[in-house]
Design a protein around this motif. Sequence first.
Motif, short mmCIF file in Angstrom:
data_model
loop_
_atom_site.label_atom_id
_atom_site.label_comp_id
_atom_site.label_asym_id
_atom_site.label_seq_id
_atom_site.Cartn_x
_atom_site.Cartn_y
_atom_site.Cartn_z
N ASP A 174 17.06 5.31 3.13
CA ASP A 174 15.95 4.58 3.75
C ASP A 174 14.91 5.56 4.28
OD1 ASP A 174 17.47 2.40 3.18
OD2 ASP A 174 17.98 1.91 5.25
N SER A 175 13.68 5.05 4.45
CA SER A 175 12.57 5.91 4.85
C SER A 175 11.71 5.22 5.90
CB SER A 175 11.71 6.25 3.62
OG SER A 175 10.51 6.89 4.01
N TRP A 176 11.23 6.02 6.88
CA TRP A 176 10.23 5.59 7.85
C TRP A 176 9.02 6.49 7.69
CZ3 TRP A 176 10.84 1.48 11.25
CH2 TRP A 176 12.14 0.98 11.40
N GLY A 177 7.81 5.91 7.84
CA GLY A 177 6.63 6.75 7.74
C GLY A 177 5.37 6.00 8.15
N PRO A 178 4.29 6.72 8.39
CA PRO A 178 3.02 6.08 8.77
C PRO A 178 2.37 5.38 7.58
CG PRO A 178 2.70 8.44 8.50
CD PRO A 178 4.18 8.19 8.34
N ALA A 179 1.46 4.47 7.88
CA ALA A 179 0.72 3.75 6.85
C ALA A 179 -0.72 3.54 7.30
CB ALA A 179 1.38 2.40 6.56
N LEU A 180 -1.64 3.58 6.35
CA LEU A 180 -3.06 3.36 6.61
C LEU A 180 -3.55 2.19 5.75
CD1 LEU A 180 -4.29 7.08 6.46
CD2 LEU A 180 -3.75 5.75 8.52
N GLN A 181 -4.61 1.53 6.21
CA GLN A 181 -5.12 0.37 5.49
C GLN A 181 -6.63 0.24 5.69
OE1 GLN A 181 -3.99 -3.40 7.16
NE2 GLN A 181 -4.41 -4.55 5.30
N ALA A 182 -7.32 -0.22 4.65
CA ALA A 182 -8.73 -0.63 4.75
C ALA A 182 -8.89 -1.87 3.89
CB ALA A 182 -9.66 0.48 4.28
N GLY A 183 -9.62 -2.86 4.41
CA GLY A 183 -9.75 -4.10 3.66
C GLY A 183 -11.05 -4.82 3.94
N LEU A 184 -11.28 -5.88 3.16
CA LEU A 184 -12.49 -6.69 3.29
C LEU A 184 -12.14 -8.13 2.97
CD1 LEU A 184 -15.61 -6.72 3.72
CD2 LEU A 184 -15.82 -6.47 1.25
N ASP A 185 -12.49 -9.04 3.88
CA ASP A 185 -12.34 -10.48 3.65
C ASP A 185 -13.71 -11.10 3.43
OD1 ASP A 185 -9.60 -10.64 3.85
OD2 ASP A 185 -9.60 -11.04 6.00
N TYR A 186 -13.76 -12.09 2.54
CA TYR A 186 -14.96 -12.91 2.36
C TYR A 186 -14.62 -14.32 2.81
CZ TYR A 186 -18.84 -15.40 0.19
OH TYR A 186 -19.94 -16.20 -0.02
N ALA A 187 -15.31 -14.81 3.85
CA ALA A 187 -15.01 -16.12 4.42
C ALA A 187 -15.64 -17.22 3.58
CB ALA A 187 -15.51 -16.19 5.85
#
Length: 205
Positions: free
Chosen positions: A147-160
């Motif tokens: 098993d593994s633990w680690g950091p995560a990054l995210q970038a996203g865009l929603d259109y309403a």
Amino acid sequence: MSQQFFPLTMLFTSLLLPVAAAADTEALSPWQARAGISLIAPKSNNGSILDNTADVTLSNRVGPTVNIAYFITPHWAIDLLGGLAFKHQIDVNGSRAGEAKHLPPILSLQYHFRPEATLRPYVGLGLNYTTFLDEKLDNGAKLKLGDSWGPALQAGLDYALDNHWTIGADIRYARINTKVKINGLDAGDVSINPIVYTLNVGYRF
């Protein structure tokens, strides 16, 4: 009197409109659910095992994902990404050697820059936990991935589309490093570190 009353009515209405809009926004549930399709693309060279004699590569994989977000404030949200286990082919020195499934849920704290706009960009910082399932080697040897633990990054865009429905896309990076055992013996480490590309449909309750 009517001439005086009309401007006062217009002023009163203009003052109430922002309050009504704010009340409508606040009436939305803090919960948002998304369903999507994701491409998990491990980095190209995942490492070498068996005293650097075996170069390991994992294949890309496409599959369904879901995530649930809870908005603490209009700008800040806690997001959990999940889905079915993804199966990857394992290549060693350029040839198929086996396969394994991995389940990589990611818990993130997100910041939404423009939560009331039509286009809603956001970023996230989180923690990834990965567990591996059904590890197999074609030669019959017993494979175990830790098993593994680690950091995560995210970038996203929603259109309403309206107050409830959105369509969107996001990209995530997760640090995944697993210890490899073959027939119970340590064989080395493999770094998967995938980029996850997702298209989704969301609903704010």
